[in-house]
Design a protein around this motif. Structure first.
Motif, PDB file in Angstrom:
ATOM      1  N   ASP A  62     -20.558  37.348 -25.793  1.00 48.75           N
ATOM      2  CA  ASP A  62     -21.048  36.849 -27.081  1.00 48.75           C
ATOM      3  C   ASP A  62     -21.637  37.992 -27.910  1.00 48.75           C
ATOM      4  O   ASP A  62     -21.398  38.091 -29.117  1.00 48.75           O
ATOM      5  CB  ASP A  62     -22.105  35.770 -26.873  1.00 48.75           C
ATOM      6  N   GLU A  63     -22.408  38.875 -27.248  1.00 53.84           N
ATOM      7  CA  GLU A  63     -23.021  40.009 -27.939  1.00 53.84           C
ATOM      8  C   GLU A  63     -21.963  41.014 -28.385  1.00 53.84           C
ATOM      9  O   GLU A  63     -22.038  41.555 -29.489  1.00 53.84           O
ATOM     10  CB  GLU A  63     -24.050  40.690 -27.033  1.00 53.84           C
ATOM     11  N   VAL A  64     -20.977  41.246 -27.534  1.00 48.61           N
ATOM     12  CA  VAL A  64     -19.882  42.155 -27.886  1.00 48.61           C
ATOM     13  C   VAL A  64     -19.127  41.600 -29.093  1.00 48.61           C
ATOM     14  O   VAL A  64     -18.845  42.322 -30.052  1.00 48.61           O
ATOM     15  CB  VAL A  64     -18.937  42.391 -26.683  1.00 48.61           C
ATOM     16  N   GLU A  84     -16.970  26.987 -19.855  1.00 52.15           N
ATOM     17  CA  GLU A  84     -16.405  25.856 -20.589  1.00 52.15           C
ATOM     18  C   GLU A  84     -16.953  25.853 -22.015  1.00 52.15           C
ATOM     19  O   GLU A  84     -18.146  26.100 -22.222  1.00 52.15           O
ATOM     20  CB  GLU A  84     -16.763  24.536 -19.900  1.00 52.15           C
ATOM     21  N   PRO A  85     -16.129  25.593 -23.009  1.00 50.42           N
ATOM     22  CA  PRO A  85     -16.611  25.618 -24.384  1.00 50.42           C
ATOM     23  C   PRO A  85     -17.604  24.489 -24.647  1.00 50.42           C
ATOM     24  O   PRO A  85     -17.475  23.387 -24.118  1.00 50.42           O
ATOM     25  CB  PRO A  85     -15.340  25.450 -25.217  1.00 50.42           C
ATOM     26  N   ILE A  89     -19.732  27.255 -29.729  1.00 53.30           N
ATOM     27  CA  ILE A  89     -18.561  28.033 -30.133  1.00 53.30           C
ATOM     28  C   ILE A  89     -18.241  27.886 -31.617  1.00 53.30           C
ATOM     29  O   ILE A  89     -17.556  28.729 -32.183  1.00 53.30           O
ATOM     30  CB  ILE A  89     -17.306  27.681 -29.302  1.00 53.30           C
ATOM     31  N   ILE A  90     -18.777  26.847 -32.241  1.00 54.41           N
ATOM     32  CA  ILE A  90     -18.440  26.577 -33.645  1.00 54.41           C
ATOM     33  C   ILE A  90     -18.770  27.764 -34.537  1.00 54.41           C
ATOM     34  O   ILE A  90     -17.999  28.117 -35.425  1.00 54.41           O
ATOM     35  CB  ILE A  90     -19.134  25.291 -34.137  1.00 54.41           C
ATOM     36  N   ASP A  96      -9.411  32.774 -30.583  1.00 61.73           N
ATOM     37  CA  ASP A  96      -8.843  31.857 -29.596  1.00 61.73           C
ATOM     38  C   ASP A  96      -9.765  31.843 -28.385  1.00 61.73           C
ATOM     39  O   ASP A  96     -10.595  32.740 -28.215  1.00 61.73           O
ATOM     40  CB  ASP A  96      -7.436  32.287 -29.191  1.00 61.73           C
ATOM     41  N   TYR A  97      -9.613  30.812 -27.550  1.00 63.20           N
ATOM     42  CA  TYR A  97     -10.510  30.630 -26.408  1.00 63.20           C
ATOM     43  C   TYR A  97      -9.689  30.108 -25.243  1.00 63.20           C
ATOM     44  O   TYR A  97      -9.076  29.039 -25.345  1.00 63.20           O
ATOM     45  CB  TYR A  97     -11.588  29.615 -26.782  1.00 63.20           C
TER      46      TYR A  97
END
Length: 190
Positions: A62-64, A84-85, A89-90, A96-97
């Motif tokens: 997330d930080e990257v 798991e999303p 994530i919004i 893409d995930y």
């Protein structure tokens, strides 16, 4: 110099990173980073796609991702993670995930789709720039001036070629399974 796209795999499990790299090596130039700090050192304007693990020691995915977007790099990012999303994530800036385990076909398909989207973005920008120039000239010049201009005819030709390219890319995007799933999901929810 190669025309192959560059993919940076950011994964703290070296065996998994190396597996992804082996899967992609035929179609892409592949680089690997085994933690967030290495990823930030490796990412620059030459990287087309980042496959980013979300949960890593030290700097998280997330930080990257946030740093990549803060740097305003024109790269596509797919989270490839066991996380798991959830609703968080919004607001995240990924393209893409994928939830692990990920198959070779899924990984290759995702990379292809992200590359196609990048092409589409570039095509759309060029198309709208040309259309904007044409609209401006249409509003400022007389019909006779437009007909007499060789530059205007070349502009119309370039615009027609770009329109065909955009249409072809839309058609290709429409034929991809991932795109069809997204459209189906959106249609179901609206």
């Amino acid at each position: 110099m190669t025309n192959e796209p560059t993919v940076l795999i950011v994964e703290d499990e070296p065996d998994l990173a190396n597996l992804y790299a082996a899967w992609l090596r035929e179609a892409c130039d592949v680089e690997t980073a085994y933690n967030g700090s290495q990823a930030l050192e490796a990412i620059d304007e030459t990287v087309d796609i980042v496959l980013l693990d979300r949960r890593m020691p030290g700097l998280s995915g997330d930080e990257v991702l946030s740093t990549i977007r803060d740097r305003d790099l024109d790269t596509r990012v797919a989270m490839v993670t066991a996380v798991e999303p959830d609703f968080d994530i919004i607001e995240m800036g990924f393209d893409d995930y994928l939830v692990k385990p990920v198959s070779k076909d899924d990984l290759l398909s995702t990379v292809d789709q992200l590359l196609l989207r990048s092409t589409y973005d570039d095509q759309l920008q060029e198309f709208f720039a040309l259309a904007s120039k044409k609209a401006l000239l249409d509003s400022q010049k007389t019909e006779a001036e437009l007909r007499a201009s060789e530059e205007y005819r070349r502009l119309e030709d370039r615009l027609a070629v770009m329109r065909a390219k955009v249409d072809d890319t839309i058609s290709e995007l429409s034929n991809h399974d991932a795109y069809q799933r997204v459209v189906r999901d959106i249609s179901r929810k609206t």
